[in-house]
Design a protein around this motif. Structure first.
Motif, PDB file in Angstrom:
ATOM      1  N   SER A  42       0.833  -1.090   0.081  1.00  0.00           N
ATOM      2  CA  SER A  42      -0.045  -0.136  -0.012  1.00  0.00           C
ATOM      3  C   SER A  42       0.615   1.740  -0.097  1.00  0.00           C
ATOM      4  CB  SER A  42      -0.817  -0.252   1.081  1.00  0.00           C
ATOM      5  OG  SER A  42      -1.861   1.222   1.510  1.00  0.00           O
ATOM      6  N   PRO A  43       0.814   2.126  -0.542  1.00  0.00           N
ATOM      7  CA  PRO A  43       1.393   3.480  -0.603  1.00  0.00           C
ATOM      8  C   PRO A  43       1.524   4.284   0.785  1.00  0.00           C
ATOM      9  CG  PRO A  43      -0.570   3.423  -2.523  1.00  0.00           C
ATOM     10  CD  PRO A  43      -0.673   2.245  -1.452  1.00  0.00           C
ATOM     11  N   SER A  44       0.489   3.856   1.543  1.00  0.00           N
ATOM     12  CA  SER A  44       0.644   4.559   3.066  1.00  0.00           C
ATOM     13  C   SER A  44       0.877   3.834   4.105  1.00  0.00           C
ATOM     14  CB  SER A  44      -1.490   4.426   3.797  1.00  0.00           C
ATOM     15  OG  SER A  44      -1.903   3.620   3.301  1.00  0.00           O
ATOM     16  N   CYS A  45       1.929   2.597   3.927  1.00  0.00           N
ATOM     17  CA  CYS A  45       1.846   2.321   4.862  1.00  0.00           C
ATOM     18  C   CYS A  45       3.478   2.331   4.728  1.00  0.00           C
ATOM     19  CB  CYS A  45       1.900   0.339   4.355  1.00  0.00           C
ATOM     20  SG  CYS A  45       2.497  -0.434   6.052  1.00  0.00           S
ATOM     21  N   GLY A  46       4.209   2.704   5.466  1.00  0.00           N
ATOM     22  CA  GLY A  46       5.496   3.190   6.119  1.00  0.00           C
ATOM     23  C   GLY A  46       6.340   1.862   6.625  1.00  0.00           C
ATOM     24  N   CYS A  47       5.553   0.862   7.248  1.00  0.00           N
ATOM     25  CA  CYS A  47       6.616  -0.250   7.484  1.00  0.00           C
ATOM     26  C   CYS A  47       7.245  -1.331   6.623  1.00  0.00           C
ATOM     27  CB  CYS A  47       6.176  -0.780   9.270  1.00  0.00           C
ATOM     28  SG  CYS A  47       4.278  -2.064   8.170  1.00  0.00           S
ATOM     29  N   CYS A  48       6.574  -1.207   5.631  1.00  0.00           N
ATOM     30  CA  CYS A  48       6.289  -2.138   4.219  1.00  0.00           C
ATOM     31  C   CYS A  48       8.364  -1.898   3.712  1.00  0.00           C
ATOM     32  CB  CYS A  48       5.162  -1.849   3.163  1.00  0.00           C
ATOM     33  SG  CYS A  48       4.326  -2.732   3.991  1.00  0.00           S
ATOM     34  N   GLY A  49       7.905  -0.119   3.854  1.00  0.00           N
ATOM     35  CA  GLY A  49       9.104   0.212   3.508  1.00  0.00           C
ATOM     36  C   GLY A  49      10.245   0.205   3.866  1.00  0.00           C
ATOM     37  N   ASP A  50      10.663  -0.336   5.763  1.00  0.00           N
ATOM     38  CA  ASP A  50      11.725  -0.954   6.272  1.00  0.00           C
ATOM     39  C   ASP A  50      11.335  -2.246   6.024  1.00  0.00           C
ATOM     40  OD1 ASP A  50      11.558   1.665   7.338  1.00  0.00           O
ATOM     41  OD2 ASP A  50      10.065   1.270   8.945  1.00  0.00           O
ATOM     42  N   TYR A  94       7.007 -18.896  -4.974  1.00  0.00           N
ATOM     43  CA  TYR A  94       6.429 -18.686  -3.463  1.00  0.00           C
ATOM     44  C   TYR A  94       6.194 -17.440  -3.356  1.00  0.00           C
ATOM     45  CZ  TYR A  94       8.877 -23.243  -2.271  1.00  0.00           C
ATOM     46  OH  TYR A  94       9.473 -23.819  -1.962  1.00  0.00           O
ATOM     47  N   ALA A  95       4.451 -17.550  -2.202  1.00  0.00           N
ATOM     48  CA  ALA A  95       4.347 -15.894  -1.834  1.00  0.00           C
ATOM     49  C   ALA A  95       4.740 -15.959  -0.864  1.00  0.00           C
ATOM     50  CB  ALA A  95       2.649 -15.765  -1.067  1.00  0.00           C
ATOM     51  N   ILE A  96       5.273 -14.175   0.011  1.00  0.00           N
ATOM     52  CA  ILE A  96       5.929 -14.100   1.150  1.00  0.00           C
ATOM     53  C   ILE A  96       4.995 -12.734   1.883  1.00  0.00           C
ATOM     54  CG2 ILE A  96       7.693 -12.935   2.502  1.00  0.00           C
ATOM     55  CD1 ILE A  96       8.462 -15.781   1.005  1.00  0.00           C
ATOM     56  N   GLU A  97       3.761 -12.777   2.892  1.00  0.00           N
ATOM     57  CA  GLU A  97       2.988 -12.663   3.694  1.00  0.00           C
ATOM     58  C   GLU A  97       3.987 -12.130   4.731  1.00  0.00           C
ATOM     59  OE1 GLU A  97      -0.161 -10.737   3.731  1.00  0.00           O
ATOM     60  OE2 GLU A  97       0.216 -11.526   1.934  1.00  0.00           O
ATOM     61  N   GLY A  98       3.749 -10.266   4.753  1.00  0.00           N
ATOM     62  CA  GLY A  98       4.040  -9.883   5.837  1.00  0.00           C
ATOM     63  C   GLY A  98       5.263  -9.911   6.169  1.00  0.00           C
ATOM     64  N   HIS A  99       5.793  -9.642   7.812  1.00  0.00           N
ATOM     65  CA  HIS A  99       7.076  -9.294   7.775  1.00  0.00           C
ATOM     66  C   HIS A  99       7.963 -10.194   8.494  1.00  0.00           C
ATOM     67  CE1 HIS A  99       6.562  -5.051   8.303  1.00  0.00           C
ATOM     68  NE2 HIS A  99       5.050  -5.491   8.388  1.00  0.00           N
TER      69      HIS A  99
END
Length: 155
Positions: A42-50, A94-99
Motif C-alpha cells: 500500500s502506498p500509505s504503509c511505512g513499515c513495508c518500506g522498512d 512462493y508468496a511471502i506475506e508480511g514481515h
C-alpha cells in the motif's frame, strides 16, 4: 506449490512487466545470487518500506510496487485471510506475506518445500520493519499450503 503464470500476474496489475521477467527467469537478475523478490504494498504503509530495506540488506534485489488494492493478489497467491498482513511479495514460486525475516526466506529457497509460501500474520513488534523502541513480541512464521499450514520458524 501454486503455479502462477506471468500473464495472470500482469492481468492482475499487481506485478509490473520488469518484475514478471524476474519471476519467469530469476537467473536474469545479475545484481544478486538470489532471485528478485517482487513486493506489492500500500502506498500509505511505512513499515513495508522498512521491510524492503531489511530484505535488500540481506542481499535480495527488490522490485517495489505500490498497489491500492492488494486483495486480488493475495487471493491469487492463496494467502489465507487470517495470515494476511500489510504487504505481499512473490519470489521464485512462493508468496511471502508480511514481515517474514530474510533468514527465513533464504531457508525457504534453500529447502524448497512443497508450499504456497510463508506468512507472518499481522504486524508483530520486533519483526523486520516493525522495530519500535527496542520492543519485541514473540511471533511465528507460518508455512502455508492450499490444504494446511505449519510453523516454519519462531522468533
Amino acid at each position: 506449490m501454486i503455479a502462477i503464470s506471468r500473464r495472470k500476474l500482469l492481468a492482475l496489475g499487481a506485478i509490473g512487466a520488469t518484475a514478471s521477467v524476474a519471476i519467469a527467469a530469476p537467473w536474469l537478475s545479475a545484481a544478486s545470487a538470489q532471485p528478485a523478490i517482487d513486493v506489492s504494498r500500500s502506498p500509505s504503509c511505512g513499515c513495508c518500506g522498512d521491510w524492503i530495506t531489511h530484505m535488500r540488506a540481506a542481499g535480495f534485489t527488490v522490485n517495489d510496487r505500490l498497489v491500492d488494492d492488494l486483495a486480488p493478489l493475495k487471493a491469487q497467491l492463496g494467502v489465507p485471510a487470517d495470515l494476511q498482513s500489510c504487504h505481499t511479495a512473490f519470489i521464485d514460486g512462493y508468496a511471502i506475506e508480511g514481515h517474514v525475516p530474510a533468514q527465513d526466506v533464504h531457508r525457504l529457497l534453500r529447502e524448497r518445500p512443497a508450499a504456497a509460501g510463508l506468512a507472518v500474520a499481522g504486524m508483530p513488534l520486533g519483526s523486520p520493519g516493525m522495530e519500535v523502541d527496542g520492543r519485541k513480541e514473540p511471533y511465528e512464521v507460518i508455512l502455508f499450503t492450499a490444504s494446511g499450514r505449519s510453523v516454519f520458524a519462531r522468533h
